[in-house]
Structure formats: structure tokens, C-alpha cells
Design a protein around this motif. Structure first.
Motif, PDB file in Angstrom:
ATOM      1  N   GLU A 127       8.641  28.979 -16.730  1.00  0.00           N
ATOM      2  CA  GLU A 127       7.266  29.482 -16.668  1.00  0.00           C
ATOM      3  C   GLU A 127       7.082  30.251 -15.369  1.00  0.00           C
ATOM      4  O   GLU A 127       7.538  29.826 -14.310  1.00  0.00           O
ATOM      5  CB  GLU A 127       6.253  28.337 -16.744  1.00  0.00           C
ATOM      6  CG  GLU A 127       4.823  28.833 -16.776  1.00  0.00           C
ATOM      7  CD  GLU A 127       3.793  27.726 -17.034  1.00  0.00           C
ATOM      8  OE1 GLU A 127       2.625  28.085 -17.245  1.00  0.00           O
ATOM      9  OE2 GLU A 127       4.145  26.541 -17.021  1.00  0.00           O
ATOM     10  N   LEU A 128       6.414  31.375 -15.465  1.00  0.00           N
ATOM     11  CA  LEU A 128       6.088  32.186 -14.300  1.00  0.00           C
ATOM     12  C   LEU A 128       4.894  33.050 -14.690  1.00  0.00           C
ATOM     13  O   LEU A 128       5.017  33.953 -15.503  1.00  0.00           O
ATOM     14  CB  LEU A 128       7.280  33.066 -13.909  1.00  0.00           C
ATOM     15  CG  LEU A 128       7.153  33.812 -12.584  1.00  0.00           C
ATOM     16  CD1 LEU A 128       8.519  33.994 -11.947  1.00  0.00           C
ATOM     17  CD2 LEU A 128       6.446  35.120 -12.722  1.00  0.00           C
ATOM     18  N   ASN A 129       3.727  32.716 -14.145  1.00  0.00           N
ATOM     19  CA  ASN A 129       2.546  33.514 -14.466  1.00  0.00           C
ATOM     20  C   ASN A 129       1.493  33.365 -13.387  1.00  0.00           C
ATOM     21  O   ASN A 129       1.526  32.432 -12.588  1.00  0.00           O
ATOM     22  CB  ASN A 129       1.984  33.140 -15.841  1.00  0.00           C
ATOM     23  CG  ASN A 129       1.400  31.760 -15.877  1.00  0.00           C
ATOM     24  OD1 ASN A 129       0.351  31.511 -15.294  1.00  0.00           O
ATOM     25  ND2 ASN A 129       2.066  30.833 -16.549  1.00  0.00           N
ATOM     26  N   ALA A 130       0.566  34.283 -13.389  1.00  0.00           N
ATOM     27  CA  ALA A 130      -0.570  34.274 -12.472  1.00  0.00           C
ATOM     28  C   ALA A 130      -1.827  34.370 -13.324  1.00  0.00           C
ATOM     29  O   ALA A 130      -2.152  35.439 -13.817  1.00  0.00           O
ATOM     30  CB  ALA A 130      -0.483  35.429 -11.493  1.00  0.00           C
ATOM     31  N   GLY A 131      -2.492  33.253 -13.522  1.00  0.00           N
ATOM     32  CA  GLY A 131      -3.710  33.238 -14.322  1.00  0.00           C
ATOM     33  C   GLY A 131      -4.934  33.528 -13.477  1.00  0.00           C
ATOM     34  O   GLY A 131      -4.829  33.901 -12.312  1.00  0.00           O
ATOM     35  N   GLU A 132      -6.090  33.344 -14.063  1.00  0.00           N
ATOM     36  CA  GLU A 132      -7.341  33.595 -13.339  1.00  0.00           C
ATOM     37  C   GLU A 132      -7.539  32.614 -12.184  1.00  0.00           C
ATOM     38  O   GLU A 132      -8.153  32.944 -11.186  1.00  0.00           O
ATOM     39  CB  GLU A 132      -8.531  33.505 -14.301  1.00  0.00           C
ATOM     40  CG  GLU A 132      -8.571  34.608 -15.350  1.00  0.00           C
ATOM     41  CD  GLU A 132      -8.850  35.978 -14.758  1.00  0.00           C
ATOM     42  OE1 GLU A 132      -9.641  36.094 -13.811  1.00  0.00           O
ATOM     43  OE2 GLU A 132      -8.255  36.948 -15.263  1.00  0.00           O
ATOM     44  N   GLU A 133      -6.988  31.385 -12.329  1.00  0.00           N
ATOM     45  CA  GLU A 133      -7.217  30.350 -11.319  1.00  0.00           C
ATOM     46  C   GLU A 133      -5.970  29.932 -10.564  1.00  0.00           C
ATOM     47  O   GLU A 133      -6.054  29.539  -9.404  1.00  0.00           O
ATOM     48  CB  GLU A 133      -7.838  29.114 -11.974  1.00  0.00           C
ATOM     49  CG  GLU A 133      -9.202  29.387 -12.577  1.00  0.00           C
ATOM     50  CD  GLU A 133      -9.766  28.169 -13.291  1.00  0.00           C
ATOM     51  OE1 GLU A 133      -9.166  27.079 -13.198  1.00  0.00           O
ATOM     52  OE2 GLU A 133     -10.816  28.318 -13.935  1.00  0.00           O
ATOM     53  N   ASN A 134      -4.802  29.966 -11.228  1.00  0.00           N
ATOM     54  CA  ASN A 134      -3.574  29.451 -10.627  1.00  0.00           C
ATOM     55  C   ASN A 134      -2.395  30.378 -10.845  1.00  0.00           C
ATOM     56  O   ASN A 134      -2.314  31.060 -11.864  1.00  0.00           O
ATOM     57  CB  ASN A 134      -3.195  28.094 -11.249  1.00  0.00           C
ATOM     58  CG  ASN A 134      -4.214  27.024 -10.963  1.00  0.00           C
ATOM     59  OD1 ASN A 134      -4.481  26.704  -9.819  1.00  0.00           O
ATOM     60  ND2 ASN A 134      -4.787  26.473 -12.019  1.00  0.00           N
ATOM     61  N   ALA A 135      -1.475  30.313  -9.893  1.00  0.00           N
ATOM     62  CA  ALA A 135      -0.160  30.927 -10.053  1.00  0.00           C
ATOM     63  C   ALA A 135       0.817  29.775 -10.253  1.00  0.00           C
ATOM     64  O   ALA A 135       0.774  28.787  -9.522  1.00  0.00           O
ATOM     65  CB  ALA A 135       0.211  31.732  -8.813  1.00  0.00           C
ATOM     66  N   VAL A 136       1.681  29.892 -11.264  1.00  0.00           N
ATOM     67  CA  VAL A 136       2.575  28.797 -11.620  1.00  0.00           C
ATOM     68  C   VAL A 136       4.003  29.298 -11.787  1.00  0.00           C
ATOM     69  O   VAL A 136       4.233  30.328 -12.423  1.00  0.00           O
ATOM     70  CB  VAL A 136       2.130  28.133 -12.952  1.00  0.00           C
ATOM     71  CG1 VAL A 136       3.057  26.989 -13.334  1.00  0.00           C
ATOM     72  CG2 VAL A 136       0.692  27.660 -12.878  1.00  0.00           C
ATOM     73  N   ILE A 137       4.933  28.552 -11.200  1.00  0.00           N
ATOM     74  CA  ILE A 137       6.354  28.778 -11.449  1.00  0.00           C
ATOM     75  C   ILE A 137       6.971  27.419 -11.759  1.00  0.00           C
ATOM     76  O   ILE A 137       6.810  26.475 -10.982  1.00  0.00           O
ATOM     77  CB  ILE A 137       7.086  29.406 -10.244  1.00  0.00           C
ATOM     78  CG1 ILE A 137       6.413  30.697  -9.790  1.00  0.00           C
ATOM     79  CG2 ILE A 137       8.551  29.668 -10.603  1.00  0.00           C
ATOM     80  CD1 ILE A 137       7.021  31.297  -8.538  1.00  0.00           C
ATOM     81  N   SER A 138       7.650  27.325 -12.903  1.00  0.00           N
ATOM     82  CA  SER A 138       8.347  26.090 -13.296  1.00  0.00           C
ATOM     83  C   SER A 138       9.794  26.425 -13.609  1.00  0.00           C
ATOM     84  O   SER A 138      10.085  27.459 -14.216  1.00  0.00           O
ATOM     85  CB  SER A 138       7.726  25.461 -14.547  1.00  0.00           C
ATOM     86  OG  SER A 138       6.468  24.923 -14.259  1.00  0.00           O
ATOM     87  N   VAL A 139      10.675  25.519 -13.201  1.00  0.00           N
ATOM     88  CA  VAL A 139      12.096  25.690 -13.492  1.00  0.00           C
ATOM     89  C   VAL A 139      12.689  24.374 -13.968  1.00  0.00           C
ATOM     90  O   VAL A 139      12.177  23.295 -13.647  1.00  0.00           O
ATOM     91  CB  VAL A 139      12.899  26.184 -12.254  1.00  0.00           C
ATOM     92  CG1 VAL A 139      12.385  27.522 -11.761  1.00  0.00           C
ATOM     93  CG2 VAL A 139      12.912  25.158 -11.143  1.00  0.00           C
TER      94      VAL A 139
END
Length: 190
Positions: A127-139
Motif C-alpha cells: 500500500e502506498l497512497n496519500a488520502g485526504e487525511e493520511n499518507a500510508v505506506i505498508s510493506v
């Protein structure tokens, strides 16, 4: 005479096509390029004490995230940020970040020889995204020690985006990237 008229018509048509293309392109929005990066503040850079050698296997990503387009996720809605792109694929940028970390680490050093490495690290970006509230990276990460011990983990970094803009979203993604590198460093120490 017929050929000269034909040549003039073709030349005029080509000129008009090029002129219109140039005029239309001027109104196109400018694309901004971003990079996920890791900058160390370690005082150990260049220290040659005994360090654990780490081989980083080629980093992979789920197809959705292996794109130069930057994903934005809000609930179930997924879209790309307009007029923004990564400068390279996420797997390449994350590999560079890990390499930068290992180059300045007090505990680890990078090696290109998987057979002689004390630790082999495998990473898959899920997962790698920048939403309206959070930026998230999962590996998903796998650490394989030379003695045969293996450890797997899902590691996630999430950073708040205070006031959403493309610049703020990418700043939060870089903070999440740095946080995730720290988690991987702890994961390597097991």
C-alpha cells in the motif's frame, strides 16, 4: 506544377498542425514530479566498526502501487493526484531510501552479494497512497539470517496530512517513508 501545388498544400497543412499543437500545449497544466527519499541524520556515516551485512533483494510492489502516478485514497474512492507524478517507480525509490539508510547506519552495511550477507531482506510494497487525511505506506517484509532463521512482518507507517494539498501529501508520504525505514531497522535487529 501539380506536384509543387501538392507540396505547398502538405507543407501548409503541416505548418498549421504544428502551430495549433503549440498553442494548445501552452494551456496544458504543468506536471510536478516528486520523490520518496530518506535523509539520515546519523553520526555514524563512514564509521568502519563491525556492522551486520544486509543484502536487499529486488523490492517489489503490488501492480496497483508500482506506478509513477500518485494514488489518493478516501474511503472506498481511489484516484490519482492530478498533475503529479513520482520521478521513479515506488520500488526504486524505496530501494534508494533503504540504501541511503544502510550507508549511514551504525549497525548495518549494504552488500550486493546475497551469499555472503548476514541478513537478506525482502520487501513487497502492498500500500502506498496519500488520502485526504493520511499518507500510508505498508510493506510485507522478510528477514532471512545466514543461520537459517526467518522472520516475516507487515509494517505500516501512517502520517496525518493537516491541510491537504499535493505538496503536503507528498511531505507526509516522505515522513511515512522515514518512519517505515526506522521500523525496518528495528525489524533487522531481531
Amino acid at each position: 506544377m501539380k506536384y509543387s501545388n501538392l507540396i505547398l498544400k502538405v507543407a501548409f497543412t503541416a505548418f498549421v498542425a504544428f502551430a495549433l499543437t503549440g498553442c494548445l500545449a501552452k494551456g496544458a497544466p504543468k506536471t510536478t514530479y516528486y520523490e520518496l527519499d530518506y535523509e539520515s541524520n546519523s553520526a555514524c556515516a563512514g564509521v568502519t566498526s563491525e556492522k551486520t551485512s544486509v543484502y536487499i533483494a529486488p523490492i517489489t510492489a503490488l501492480n496497483t502501487y508500482e506506478s509513477r502516478m500518485i494514488l489518493s485514497k478516501s474511503g472506498a474512492e481511489v484516484k490519482y493526484l492530478p498533475n503529479s507524478k513520482f520521478i521513479a517507480y515506488p520500488s526504486a525509490m524505496f530501494a534508494k531510501s533503504l540504501s541511503n539508510y544502510l550507508d549511514t547506519s551504525c549497525d548495518f552495511k549494504q552488500t550486493l552479494d546475497s551469499a555472503s550477507a548476514s541478513v537478506r531482506l525482502k520487501i513487497r510494497i502492498i500500500e502506498l497512497n496519500a488520502g485526504e487525511e493520511n499518507a500510508v505506506i505498508s510493506v510485507l517484509a522478510r528477514c532471512e539470517k545466514a543461520n537459517g532463521e526467518t522472520r516475516d512482518a507487515k509494517l505500516t507507517a501512517r502520517k496525518k496530512i493537516a491541510d491537504f494539498s499535493e505538496g503536503n501529501a507528498l511531505a507526509a508520504l516522505n515522513e511515512a517513508n522515514a518512519d517505515l525505514i526506522g521500523q525496518i531497522a528495528e525489524f533487522l535487529r531481531y
